[in-house]
Every structure is written in C-alpha cells, then in structure tokens.
Design a protein around this motif. Structure first.
Motif, mmCIF file in Angstrom:
data_model
loop_
_atom_site.group_PDB
_atom_site.id
_atom_site.type_symbol
_atom_site.label_atom_id
_atom_site.label_comp_id
_atom_site.label_asym_id
_atom_site.label_seq_id
_atom_site.Cartn_x
_atom_site.Cartn_y
_atom_site.Cartn_z
ATOM 1 N N PRO A 1 3.735 70.288 22.862
ATOM 2 C CA PRO A 1 3.254 69.070 22.349
ATOM 3 C C PRO A 1 2.221 68.519 23.270
ATOM 4 O O PRO A 1 1.372 67.888 22.909
ATOM 5 C CB PRO A 1 4.452 68.096 22.144
ATOM 6 N N ALA A 2 2.308 68.730 24.695
ATOM 7 C CA ALA A 2 1.331 68.620 25.719
ATOM 8 C C ALA A 2 -0.024 69.025 25.534
ATOM 9 O O ALA A 2 -0.943 68.427 25.738
ATOM 10 C CB ALA A 2 1.911 68.920 27.095
ATOM 11 N N GLU A 3 -0.183 70.148 24.669
ATOM 12 C CA GLU A 3 -1.328 70.429 24.240
ATOM 13 C C GLU A 3 -1.869 69.912 22.908
ATOM 14 O O GLU A 3 -2.972 69.741 22.852
ATOM 15 C CB GLU A 3 -1.459 72.142 24.036
ATOM 16 N N LEU A 4 -0.845 69.818 22.101
ATOM 17 C CA LEU A 4 -1.307 68.837 20.967
ATOM 18 C C LEU A 4 -1.717 67.625 21.083
ATOM 19 O O LEU A 4 -2.805 66.837 20.656
ATOM 20 C CB LEU A 4 -0.389 68.888 19.907
ATOM 21 N N PHE A 5 -1.045 66.891 22.069
ATOM 22 C CA PHE A 5 -1.523 65.392 22.188
ATOM 23 C C PHE A 5 -1.608 65.137 23.695
ATOM 24 O O PHE A 5 -0.524 64.325 24.584
ATOM 25 C CB PHE A 5 -0.059 64.550 21.869
ATOM 26 N N PRO A 6 -2.643 65.748 24.327
ATOM 27 C CA PRO A 6 -2.740 65.524 25.946
ATOM 28 C C PRO A 6 -2.844 64.054 26.205
ATOM 29 O O PRO A 6 -2.635 63.740 27.397
ATOM 30 C CB PRO A 6 -4.026 66.242 26.106
ATOM 31 N N ASP A 7 -3.638 63.313 25.472
ATOM 32 C CA ASP A 7 -3.583 61.722 25.968
ATOM 33 C C ASP A 7 -2.408 61.054 26.206
ATOM 34 O O ASP A 7 -2.225 60.121 26.987
ATOM 35 C CB ASP A 7 -4.479 61.036 24.750
ATOM 36 N N VAL A 8 -1.406 61.529 24.958
ATOM 37 C CA VAL A 8 -0.056 60.765 25.240
ATOM 38 C C VAL A 8 0.618 61.244 26.479
ATOM 39 O O VAL A 8 1.463 60.558 27.097
ATOM 40 C CB VAL A 8 1.056 61.134 23.871
ATOM 41 N N PHE A 9 0.612 62.578 26.788
ATOM 42 C CA PHE A 9 1.428 63.234 27.956
ATOM 43 C C PHE A 9 0.460 62.549 29.051
ATOM 44 O O PHE A 9 1.498 62.634 30.204
ATOM 45 C CB PHE A 9 1.324 64.858 27.846
#
Length: 459
Positions: free
Chosen positions: A17-25
């Motif tokens: 998920p860190a790759e899918l949602f980098p802005d969130v992480f």
C-alpha cells in the motif's frame, strides 16, 4: 446480450500500500497499527479473549479487553464467531458469567442495524444538543493542538498520540476524549468522529458516530461528562502525576455540577433547535438477513472491506470463481484513511484469492465481470449507503447481484425496535445466548432513588 470480454490490468494484490498510496504514507508517520491484519492473527486474538474477567474490569484502562474490534469491523471475524467463543468460556448452566461481554457485542450489531436504516443521516444530529447551546455554537475546524498532542493536558495529549500512532483507544478513553473535544472545546461531534475514523483500525460510521452522538447528547437525554476523580479511578495517576496542570488549571478537576455549570447553558435543547431523525424510522425494523441465494454459473465474487475473510460467504459459495477486491479511491480520500489502516486492510486482503484493482468500485467490478463473461456478481451485505449505490450501478449495467449474508448474531420473533438499545437487546438476547428466540421480558420499573436508598438502609 452478454458483453464482449475486456482485458484487465494486472492485479495489485502483492503491491504494498505504500506504493499505491505514497502521499498517505508520507503524511502518516505511523505505518503499522496495534494489530496485524489477516485471519490467522484474528483467530489468535479470539483465542486469547477472557470474557469472564472482562465483565469485571473492562472499564479500567488495564482491564481485560479483547481488542478484536478491527477484525469485527472488517469482517475477518463475525459477531456470531466471537459470541460463540465467549460462550465457550462459561458453563451451559451459567451463561451469565459472560453476559456482559455478549451484551457489549450486541452494541456492534445494534449500531450496524441503525446505520443500515438511517444511511447518510448517521452524520447528522439525530436530536438537538441537550446543552442549552445551538448547533451553531460548535466550531467546524478541528483544533490543531488536539491533533498534534500539544494541548498541555497530559491525558488528552497521550490519548491523541495513542490514536495516531496505534489506531486504538480503550472504549473509556474514546468517551473521555470525545467529551473533551465536544464539550470543553465546543467542536461539533462530526469533526471528532471523522478524526477517529481516519486513524482507528476499527473506525466506521456505525459504532463510531453513534458513540460520538451519545457523548454529545444528540442521541441521549444529557451530555456525557467526566472529571478527574473518574479518570484516576479507572486510569490511576499515570496522567495526572506528571501533568503540568496537576496543581492548577486542570479543566477536569471539578465536580460534575461545577463542570455542567461551566460548560453548558442549560440541560435541554436551545430554543428552536431540532434533530434530523424521525425515531419512528427505527421502530419496526426487520431483523431477517436476505434469503440465501443459489449458486449459478457465470458469476464473479466482489469482496469489499466489510467482509475481508477467507470465510466470506460469497467466496465459500464460489470457491473456484473469479473474485475481485477494489481499493475504493473515493472513500479512502473522503475518510482520509491512515497508512496504518491501509496496511491492516492490505494484510487482510493477502489472505484472499482475489484480483485487486483500484479506482471507482462499481466501474471496476463491472469491468471485472465483463472480462470473465459473468452475468452475476456475488457479494456480502454492508450497511453503508455507498454499498447500496454500487449495487444499483451494477444492476443498471445489467448484472444480477447476489447477497450472501453471514450468520445472524441474534434473532427476534418480531421486527426490531432500534430506538433504544435496551429494547433491541430484550428482543434478541435469548438467541444471542444460543437459545431459541423468545418474547422480550417486560421492562422492570426503575425504583426512585429515594426509595432505593431507603430500602438499602433497611438491610
């Protein structure tokens, strides 16, 4: 006329998920919450529950709480599974030893049923505030010092830290923190509820929002308050001992009468204020799950975030069928779902035989069904109005939708009265303990306080 198959993009199942949602992480420094996702860890947590001791000390911060709530919220465990595990700790002749644990589970079933009936109204004031203040007196902008743990009150700052870092708060702390946000800081409860949903691994609008409305008094006859004495009773002096406000300036070091006088204009709704919920909406609600469908050919399974388990009824009905899970970009953005919550969901999805996509859920499920030449989408129920909208879109695209329900937590002989939890509980309590549904016991009249005190004095 069946649609021509269309190619699918590669599955995102193994993409972190860190790759899918980098802005969130990047925004959320804590990427792992207090619980790991997946069926195995859920079963480990279930095996460790101690419902007997829970009934004695659940209100204390060091008490025996099970922490299975993230698994219930995301359907990794069902309420019936957890209830059965609790009953296994008590002899058949003494189910009362786990009565409180099962009763607390019923609040989850109750809140989900209320959410299914009221839909988006879950975000509106069911009733007016009973504080003598109009709704306009409550600010809309969430205070930065609460979110950043810089209020100066050790307890409040510690709880804000724990929420953002672990995705967990003890239920008593949730009430305390909500009361501070709404009543001491005069923030509308919806802002606090949204803050919780962002970070809690078990956050959803059913249990979460109804809890905030209860504290705020928009679904209760009076607002919930606590004071320093209550805090010390259940938490010890872990916060007060090192608090810079210990000797002066503690906002909670007062009697309840003094707090009420300081915080509220009265003990009733302000003139002209009203709520949004017609209580009769919740009076006669059918309890029965949808009828069990029959498995058909040319079907695909849609797995959503409310039933992330290998025991998902639609997956079990179609063990060899193609299945899909869609990261709901719109919902994740609307709720500002934290990195730790997305990590938990990702770990749950790893257990499932699903093709993972992201984007608009209805569009992606339609594309998945057409790629497999399917005319039926099998799924499990959800109380969310978003789920209902997706089902409507699937049906508008010519797809038949089957809903496979989990075993009910409780059954009733009559439609449920959801206006008050106590009335709902009286209807389903027999079946919640594994018995046949029974007529609700009559309400016991409450003795007046003066009479109760007199009777105790005679003993």
């Amino acid at each position: 006329m069946p649609q021509s198959p269309v190619p699918l993009p590669a599955s995102l199942r193994d993409v972190a998920p860190a790759e899918l949602f980098p802005d969130v992480f990047a925004r959320d420094a804590q990427h792992q919450g207090f619980a790991r996702g997946g069926r195995d860890t859920a079963l480990q947590a279930l095996a460790a529950i101690d419902p007997v001791t829970y009934g004695r000390d659940r209100s204390h911060l060091d008490g025996h709480v099970s922490r299975v709530s993230p698994y219930l919220r995301h359907g990794v465990l069902t309420l019936a599974e957890v209830r059965d595990a609790a009953l296994a700790h008590a002899p058949d002749t003494a189910p009362s030893r786990v009565w409180k644990y099962v009763n607390e589970l019923s609040w989850r079933d109750y809140s989900v049923r209320v959410y299914a009936e009221v839909g988006e109204l879950i975000w509106q004031d069911f009733e007016p505030y009973k504080t003598g203040l109009p709704a306009s007196a409550y600010a809309r902008e969430f205070p930065a010092d609460i979110d950043s743990s810089t209020t100066g009150a050790s307890c409040i700052d510690a709880w804000s830290d724990e929420l953002r870092q672990s995705g967990y708060l003890h239920n008593h702390v949730r009430m305390w923190l909500a009361s501070y946000v709404v009543h001491h800081r005069r923030l509308w409860w919806q802002g606090g509820a949204a803050w919780f949903i962002t970070h809690l691994l078990d956050g959803d609008p059913s249990s979460n929002n109804l809890g905030w409305q209860w504290v705020a008094s928009t679904w209760r006859a009076f607002p919930y308050l606590w004071n320093r004495g209550n805090l010390v009773k259940y938490a010890g002096d872990r916060y007060c001992a090192a608090c810079p406000l210990e000797d002066a300036g503690c906002p909670f070091d007062a009697t309840y009468a003094a707090l009420s006088e300081r915080l509220f204009e009265g003990k009733a709704a302000a003139p002209g204020e009203s709520g949004r919920l017609d209580p009769m909406t919740l009076k006669d609600v059918p309890w029965e799950p949808p009828p069990t469908p029959e498995a058909v050919s040319a079907a695909v399974v849609w797995v959503h975030g409310d039933r992330l388990s290998p025991t998902n009824e639609a997956l079990v009905a179609y063990p060899q069928g193609p299945a899909v899970f869609v990261w709901d970009d719109g919902l994740l953005t609307e709720w500002m779902v934290s990195a730790k919550r997305q990590t938990f969901i990702h770990e749950c999805v790893q257990d499932l035989p699903v093709h993972v996509l992201r984007g608009d859920v209805a569009a992606e499920v339609i594309r998945f069904a057409r790629a497999h030449g399917a005319t039926t989408v099998a799924t499990t129920p959800s109380p969310s109005p978003r789920f209902a909208a997706i089902v409507t879109a699937l049906e508008a695209a010519g797809l038949r939708v089957q809903v496979w329900a989990e075993p009910p937590f409780g059954e009733s002989l009559t439609p449920l009265d959801l206006r008050v939890h106590g009335d709902y509980w009286r209807q389903i309590s027999a079946s919640a303990f594994g018995k046949d549904p029974a007529p609700p016991k009559p309400r016991r009249p409450r003795a007046k306080k003066s009479q109760s005190v007199k009777s105790k004095g005679k003993k």
